[in-house]
Design an enzyme around this catalytic site. Structure first.
Site, PDB file in Angstrom:
ATOM      1  N   HIS A   1      -7.196  -5.591  -0.211  1.00  0.00           N
ATOM      2  CA  HIS A   1      -6.333  -4.931   0.350  1.00  0.00           C
ATOM      3  C   HIS A   1      -5.353  -5.681   1.418  1.00  0.00           C
ATOM      4  O   HIS A   1      -4.634  -5.306   1.497  1.00  0.00           O
ATOM      5  CB  HIS A   1      -6.980  -3.739   0.301  1.00  0.00           C
ATOM      6  CG  HIS A   1      -5.933  -2.723   0.107  1.00  0.00           C
ATOM      7  ND1 HIS A   1      -5.420  -2.071  -0.359  1.00  0.00           N
ATOM      8  CD2 HIS A   1      -5.207  -1.933   1.351  1.00  0.00           C
ATOM      9  CE1 HIS A   1      -4.007  -1.341  -0.897  1.00  0.00           C
ATOM     10  NE2 HIS A   1      -4.358  -0.955   0.536  1.00  0.00           N
TER      11      HIS A   1
ATOM     12  N   SER B   1       0.914  -1.159  -0.130  1.00  0.00           N
ATOM     13  CA  SER B   1      -0.265   0.017  -0.353  1.00  0.00           C
ATOM     14  C   SER B   1       0.705   1.421   0.362  1.00  0.00           C
ATOM     15  O   SER B   1       1.570   1.567  -0.789  1.00  0.00           O
ATOM     16  CB  SER B   1      -0.599   0.392   0.708  1.00  0.00           C
ATOM     17  OG  SER B   1      -2.274   0.634   1.196  1.00  0.00           O
TER      18      SER B   1
ATOM     19  N   ASP C   1      -9.076  -5.542  -4.983  1.00  0.00           N
ATOM     20  CA  ASP C   1      -8.518  -3.853  -4.751  1.00  0.00           C
ATOM     21  C   ASP C   1      -9.688  -3.314  -5.340  1.00  0.00           C
ATOM     22  O   ASP C   1     -10.223  -3.489  -6.060  1.00  0.00           O
ATOM     23  CB  ASP C   1      -7.312  -3.603  -5.267  1.00  0.00           C
ATOM     24  CG  ASP C   1      -6.109  -3.107  -4.399  1.00  0.00           C
ATOM     25  OD1 ASP C   1      -6.099  -2.815  -3.324  1.00  0.00           O
ATOM     26  OD2 ASP C   1      -5.012  -3.984  -4.667  1.00  0.00           O
TER      27      ASP C   1
END
Length: 291
Positions: A266, A153, A234
């Site tokens: 995610h 991320s 995602d």
């Protein structure tokens, strides 16, 4: 650049809110669950692996590394440097050791990097801290045989910024052999228009200066292998960013592959690195063994 400019403010917030896209858990519980999983995994790693914790690479409170050493410490050893996510404003190295056990068992050291998060930390400083942490590692551990970056991320963004580093000013060139960028953000401009920037307080200039998409260097012969990984669940914007960044790297001559991981979101896309059998764990070990 992309369709994000045509989105409503509400839609843009949604696309940059990863917790809204998981089919596993609702958005109010998934972040708490992620914190619990990574903390428990790190606790297990620390109980079972030889460690050196809170190693300072600078003078700042968060300028510290956690090092997880291989079970069999040979003459030289590869190192996976893990850069945590948290939208540059939460999480820490203290919950970032969960991926160590499958790697240390195969002779790979794992280093979790601490850096200043917002609002105390600013984007330019975070990027510099991660770069400096690598310089410190190289100078402190001459037995390192290749560095492999792994970021999740916001951490994938910081790892990508490392790839654009001009190392001449550091007087050390880390031997980066691979980079695994998981569910990252590579163009920060859309972030300016979301809640994420409330704590970061980035100007457009800062966002552009720190967008890997805008600073893709031409690959040199010794350029490392790059894996851009993205989760099936995602958001479409996160998936677009991963696709476009991998295309930009390829166009600049980098050896890059895009891995679209089915059945994960995610959060568990990175949590599962604690598992020996997880495809991404295996891909990382294969990348290291090929070098």
């Amino acid at each position: 650049m992309g369709g994000w400019r045509d989105m409503s403010a509400e839609a843009l917030e949604d696309h940059y809110s990863p917790s809204r896209w998981s089919p596993r858990l609702d958005r109010d519980t998934i972040i708490d669950a992620h914190l619990a999983v990574t903390a428990a995994g790190t606790e297990r790693a620390r109980a079972s692996v030889q460690t050196l914790l809170h190693v300072p690479y600078g003078n700042g409170d968060r300028e510290k590394l956690d090092i997880y050493f291989p079970t069999d410490l040979s003459e030289t050893f590869p190192v996976l440097v893990y850069i945590h996510g948290g939208y540059w404003q939460c999480l820490s190295k203290d919950d970032s050791g969960f991926a160590a056990p499958p790697l240390v068992s195969q002779g790979v050291a794992v280093v979790a990097v601490g850096y200043d998060i917002a609002p105390e930390g600013h984007m330019d400083a975070m990027v510099l801290q991660v770069r400096r942490s690598l310089v410190f590692l190289v100078q402190q551990y001459p037995r390192i045989r290749g560095i492999y970056l792994c970021g999740h991320s916001a951490g994938a963004h910081l790892a990508a910024m490392v790839l654009s580093t001009d190392w001449t000013e550091f007087q050390v060139v880390p031997d980066i052999k691979g980079a695994v960028l998981v569910s990252g953000v590579y163009d920060l401009e859309p972030i300016l228009h979301t809640y994420v920037n409330d704590a970061l307080n980035m100007s457009r200039e800062v966002a552009q200066r720190n967008s890997p998409m805008r600073h893709v260097p031409t690959a040199v012969p010794a350029a490392c292998e790059v894996l851009v990984a993205v989760a099936q669940h995602d958001s479409p914007e996160f998936r677009r960013q991963s696709q476009e960044y991998s295309q930009a790297l390829r166009a600049a001559g980098w050896s890059v592959s895009l891995l679209d991981l089915a059945g994960v979101d995610h959060f568990d896309v990175i949590e599962k690195l604690s598992e020996d059998s997880y495809i991404l764990t295996q891909v990382i070990l294969n990348m290291i063994s090929r070098a």
